[in-house]
Motif scaffolding. Sequence first.
Motif, PDB file in Angstrom:
ATOM      1  N   GLY A  24       5.539  10.318   5.494  1.00  0.00           N
ATOM      2  CA  GLY A  24       4.934  11.603   5.220  1.00  0.00           C
ATOM      3  C   GLY A  24       5.250  12.639   6.271  1.00  0.00           C
ATOM      4  N   LEU A  25       4.565  13.752   6.171  1.00  0.00           N
ATOM      5  CA  LEU A  25       4.682  14.860   7.111  1.00  0.00           C
ATOM      6  C   LEU A  25       3.300  15.152   7.661  1.00  0.00           C
ATOM      7  CD1 LEU A  25       6.867  17.316   4.995  1.00  0.00           C
ATOM      8  CD2 LEU A  25       7.624  16.055   6.995  1.00  0.00           C
ATOM      9  N   LEU A  26       3.198  15.270   8.979  1.00  0.00           N
ATOM     10  CA  LEU A  26       1.921  15.596   9.596  1.00  0.00           C
ATOM     11  C   LEU A  26       2.088  16.796  10.519  1.00  0.00           C
ATOM     12  CD1 LEU A  26       0.429  12.088  10.513  1.00  0.00           C
ATOM     13  CD2 LEU A  26      -0.137  13.543   8.552  1.00  0.00           C
ATOM     14  N   ARG A  27       1.078  17.654  10.503  1.00  0.00           N
ATOM     15  CA  ARG A  27       1.038  18.776  11.440  1.00  0.00           C
ATOM     16  C   ARG A  27       0.402  18.314  12.735  1.00  0.00           C
ATOM     17  NH1 ARG A  27       2.526  23.477   9.352  1.00  0.00           N
ATOM     18  NH2 ARG A  27       2.559  23.726   7.073  1.00  0.00           N
ATOM     19  N   TRP A  28       0.978  18.751  13.852  1.00  0.00           N
ATOM     20  CA  TRP A  28       0.531  18.344  15.180  1.00  0.00           C
ATOM     21  C   TRP A  28      -0.253  19.487  15.841  1.00  0.00           C
ATOM     22  CZ3 TRP A  28       2.610  14.044  13.671  1.00  0.00           C
ATOM     23  CH2 TRP A  28       2.575  12.911  14.475  1.00  0.00           C
ATOM     24  N   THR A  29      -1.093  19.128  16.807  1.00  0.00           N
ATOM     25  CA  THR A  29      -1.869  20.149  17.517  1.00  0.00           C
ATOM     26  C   THR A  29      -0.992  21.082  18.335  1.00  0.00           C
ATOM     27  OG1 THR A  29      -2.227  18.519  19.280  1.00  0.00           O
ATOM     28  CG2 THR A  29      -3.981  18.758  17.637  1.00  0.00           C
ATOM     29  N   ASP A  30       0.250  20.681  18.618  1.00  0.00           N
ATOM     30  CA  ASP A  30       1.152  21.576  19.351  1.00  0.00           C
ATOM     31  C   ASP A  30       1.879  22.555  18.425  1.00  0.00           C
ATOM     32  OD1 ASP A  30       3.005  19.991  18.072  1.00  0.00           O
ATOM     33  OD2 ASP A  30       3.841  19.103  19.893  1.00  0.00           O
ATOM     34  N   GLY A  31       1.522  22.556  17.148  1.00  0.00           N
ATOM     35  CA  GLY A  31       2.112  23.496  16.203  1.00  0.00           C
ATOM     36  C   GLY A  31       3.340  22.987  15.482  1.00  0.00           C
ATOM     37  N   THR A  32       3.788  21.771  15.792  1.00  0.00           N
ATOM     38  CA  THR A  32       4.977  21.228  15.148  1.00  0.00           C
ATOM     39  C   THR A  32       4.611  20.510  13.855  1.00  0.00           C
ATOM     40  OG1 THR A  32       4.835  19.170  16.420  1.00  0.00           O
ATOM     41  CG2 THR A  32       6.200  20.952  17.324  1.00  0.00           C
ATOM     42  N   LEU A  33       5.600  20.362  12.999  1.00  0.00           N
ATOM     43  CA  LEU A  33       5.517  19.552  11.792  1.00  0.00           C
ATOM     44  C   LEU A  33       6.458  18.376  11.996  1.00  0.00           C
ATOM     45  CD1 LEU A  33       4.441  19.452   8.795  1.00  0.00           C
ATOM     46  CD2 LEU A  33       6.611  20.520   8.160  1.00  0.00           C
ATOM     47  N   ARG A  34       5.949  17.161  11.822  1.00  0.00           N
ATOM     48  CA  ARG A  34       6.765  15.983  12.141  1.00  0.00           C
ATOM     49  C   ARG A  34       6.732  14.963  11.008  1.00  0.00           C
ATOM     50  NH1 ARG A  34       8.151  15.456  17.679  1.00  0.00           N
ATOM     51  NH2 ARG A  34       7.384  17.251  18.871  1.00  0.00           N
ATOM     52  N   ALA A  35       7.880  14.296  10.836  1.00  0.00           N
ATOM     53  CA  ALA A  35       7.994  13.226   9.856  1.00  0.00           C
ATOM     54  C   ALA A  35       7.456  11.934  10.469  1.00  0.00           C
ATOM     55  CB  ALA A  35       9.453  13.029   9.449  1.00  0.00           C
ATOM     56  N   VAL A  36       6.630  11.243   9.715  1.00  0.00           N
ATOM     57  CA  VAL A  36       6.022   9.991  10.156  1.00  0.00           C
ATOM     58  C   VAL A  36       6.605   8.866   9.320  1.00  0.00           C
ATOM     59  CG1 VAL A  36       3.872   8.683  10.283  1.00  0.00           C
ATOM     60  CG2 VAL A  36       3.911  11.101  10.916  1.00  0.00           C
ATOM     61  N   HIS A  37       6.999   7.805   9.981  1.00  0.00           N
ATOM     62  CA  HIS A  37       7.612   6.687   9.273  1.00  0.00           C
ATOM     63  C   HIS A  37       7.242   5.369   9.942  1.00  0.00           C
ATOM     64  CE1 HIS A  37      10.522   4.232   7.125  1.00  0.00           C
ATOM     65  NE2 HIS A  37      10.823   3.709   8.289  1.00  0.00           N
ATOM     66  N   GLY A  38       6.795   4.409   9.136  1.00  0.00           N
ATOM     67  CA  GLY A  38       6.482   3.084   9.667  1.00  0.00           C
ATOM     68  C   GLY A  38       6.667   2.023   8.603  1.00  0.00           C
ATOM     69  N   VAL A  39       7.060   0.839   9.023  1.00  0.00           N
ATOM     70  CA  VAL A  39       7.187  -0.324   8.153  1.00  0.00           C
ATOM     71  C   VAL A  39       6.653  -1.534   8.908  1.00  0.00           C
ATOM     72  CG1 VAL A  39       8.760  -1.879   6.943  1.00  0.00           C
ATOM     73  CG2 VAL A  39       9.199   0.568   6.933  1.00  0.00           C
ATOM     74  N   ARG A  40       5.670  -2.200   8.291  1.00  0.00           N
ATOM     75  CA  ARG A  40       5.067  -3.364   8.945  1.00  0.00           C
ATOM     76  C   ARG A  40       4.548  -2.994  10.334  1.00  0.00           C
ATOM     77  NH1 ARG A  40       7.916  -7.525   5.844  1.00  0.00           N
ATOM     78  NH2 ARG A  40       7.204  -7.044   3.730  1.00  0.00           N
ATOM     79  N   HIS A  41       5.057  -3.658  11.382  1.00  0.00           N
ATOM     80  CA  HIS A  41       4.557  -3.409  12.732  1.00  0.00           C
ATOM     81  C   HIS A  41       5.301  -2.294  13.463  1.00  0.00           C
ATOM     82  CE1 HIS A  41       3.470  -7.606  11.816  1.00  0.00           C
ATOM     83  NE2 HIS A  41       2.450  -7.423  12.613  1.00  0.00           N
ATOM     84  N   VAL A  42       6.323  -1.743  12.871  1.00  0.00           N
ATOM     85  CA  VAL A  42       7.218  -0.849  13.591  1.00  0.00           C
ATOM     86  C   VAL A  42       7.038   0.589  13.105  1.00  0.00           C
ATOM     87  CG1 VAL A  42       9.619  -0.330  14.150  1.00  0.00           C
ATOM     88  CG2 VAL A  42       8.870  -2.717  13.922  1.00  0.00           C
ATOM     89  N   PHE A  43       6.873   1.512  14.075  1.00  0.00           N
ATOM     90  CA  PHE A  43       6.777   2.936  13.777  1.00  0.00           C
ATOM     91  C   PHE A  43       7.855   3.680  14.548  1.00  0.00           C
ATOM     92  CE2 PHE A  43       2.713   1.452  12.446  1.00  0.00           C
ATOM     93  CZ  PHE A  43       2.295   2.317  11.445  1.00  0.00           C
ATOM     94  N   ALA A  44       8.586   4.535  13.842  1.00  0.00           N
ATOM     95  CA  ALA A  44       9.588   5.365  14.496  1.00  0.00           C
ATOM     96  C   ALA A  44       8.895   6.524  15.195  1.00  0.00           C
ATOM     97  CB  ALA A  44      10.592   5.883  13.473  1.00  0.00           C
ATOM     98  N   THR A  45       9.543   7.082  16.210  1.00  0.00           N
ATOM     99  CA  THR A  45       9.015   8.262  16.883  1.00  0.00           C
ATOM    100  C   THR A  45       8.948   9.419  15.890  1.00  0.00           C
ATOM    101  OG1 THR A  45       9.981   7.550  18.981  1.00  0.00           O
ATOM    102  CG2 THR A  45       9.358   9.877  18.777  1.00  0.00           C
ATOM    103  N   PRO A  46       7.798  10.073  15.737  1.00  0.00           N
ATOM    104  CA  PRO A  46       7.697  11.193  14.790  1.00  0.00           C
ATOM    105  C   PRO A  46       8.762  12.249  15.065  1.00  0.00           C
ATOM    106  CG  PRO A  46       5.526  10.561  15.538  1.00  0.00           C
ATOM    107  CD  PRO A  46       6.506   9.795  16.385  1.00  0.00           C
ATOM    108  N   GLU A  47       9.523  12.592  14.019  1.00  0.00           N
ATOM    109  CA  GLU A  47      10.668  13.485  14.148  1.00  0.00           C
ATOM    110  C   GLU A  47      10.284  14.898  13.735  1.00  0.00           C
ATOM    111  OE1 GLU A  47      15.107  14.051  12.097  1.00  0.00           O
ATOM    112  OE2 GLU A  47      13.767  12.439  11.460  1.00  0.00           O
ATOM    113  N   PRO A  48      10.478  15.896  14.604  1.00  0.00           N
ATOM    114  CA  PRO A  48      10.159  17.273  14.212  1.00  0.00           C
ATOM    115  C   PRO A  48      11.089  17.751  13.108  1.00  0.00           C
ATOM    116  CG  PRO A  48      11.286  17.239  16.334  1.00  0.00           C
ATOM    117  CD  PRO A  48      11.004  15.810  15.980  1.00  0.00           C
ATOM    118  N   VAL A  49      10.524  18.459  12.146  1.00  0.00           N
ATOM    119  CA  VAL A  49      11.299  18.979  11.022  1.00  0.00           C
ATOM    120  C   VAL A  49      10.938  20.442  10.803  1.00  0.00           C
ATOM    121  CG1 VAL A  49      11.440  16.738   9.877  1.00  0.00           C
ATOM    122  CG2 VAL A  49       9.568  18.284   9.319  1.00  0.00           C
TER     123      VAL A  49
END
Length: 331
Positions: free
Chosen positions: A273-298
């Motif tokens: 998905g996409l989440l808005r951050w308190t720093d004003g950025t919009l970032r892509a969120v991605h995870g599978v099982r135990h692993v989460f990628a670093t949220p990528e700004p878009v």
Amino acid sequence: MSATAAGPLPVYLLTGFLGSGKTTLLSRLVRSPRFADTAVVINEFGEIGLDHMLVGKADDTDVVLLDSGCLCCAATSSLQDTLESLYYRRQRGEIPAFTRVVVETSGLADPCPVINTLAADPLIARHYRFGGVVATADALHGLATLDAYREASTQIAIADRIALTKADLADAAAIDAMRAALRGYNASAPIRAVSPDTVDEDAPALFDGLRAEHLDVAALTGAPASGPLAHVLRYGIVSHSFTQSRPVGWEDYARWTRHMQRQVGDRLLRAKGLLRWTDGTLRAVHGVRHVFATPEPVAAAPGGLPAGALVLIVQDMSAEEVDEALRPLGL
């Protein structure tokens, strides 16, 4: 232009159960000139019928250049090693430059470990980024496959786009029933019917545009379409979608990922998905099982987004457990 200058090269996963038409689709795609700027990593060359298509071979026999301009690479070592080799051979000019990579999985494979490798491996992240998942589904026999095999259901559930194969051979009622079944597993992935007549359009359309900023938030947060609920209940695969009510901070996000890793673990088939951050950025969120990628700004999509959105595809979790898991994010 190097991958560093242009940004990491996207790597897409092509998955689909045995008999779903994945290999047939891939054999058509690699013949299309519109797929010429693609490197395809496959299990065996022979599976996609490359006879009489070869123009030449590189220094080793693991990479072949097709007359369409597409590169095919046989995965004879780990995925990390294969992608590293392709990248550096591209940089040295030993093989033509490519702008995307498509990785084909075995029909029986659970795609989740491959997604984890593509999304979170630090060696791959130096030159590549995970682009998304395309899954094939058979309009003729797909209903029976989804009902009989957990792997097939998982492949559809985690897909970002679904290629409906053999639609040219099925009647309208069968296609409608299959679409409804697919929506029962995955309410947000666009479904594209593919056939021999549409291969030139399918070549780029199936893979391009899967970046997070192209996500349809309305589809992500909309109610799942009606489908064969018994299929979902049989394997316990359910998709939950949420609209963000407030921006998330890094501490809350870290707390949430720790909770998901410790308390949910293998029951999380995918988070996206996409989440808005308190720093004003919009970032892509991605995870599978135990692993989460670093949220990528878009960058925001044209017209902006009214709110962030998150989809959790889980297995054997109650709605109450999912709500509790999301508490740290404040959704």
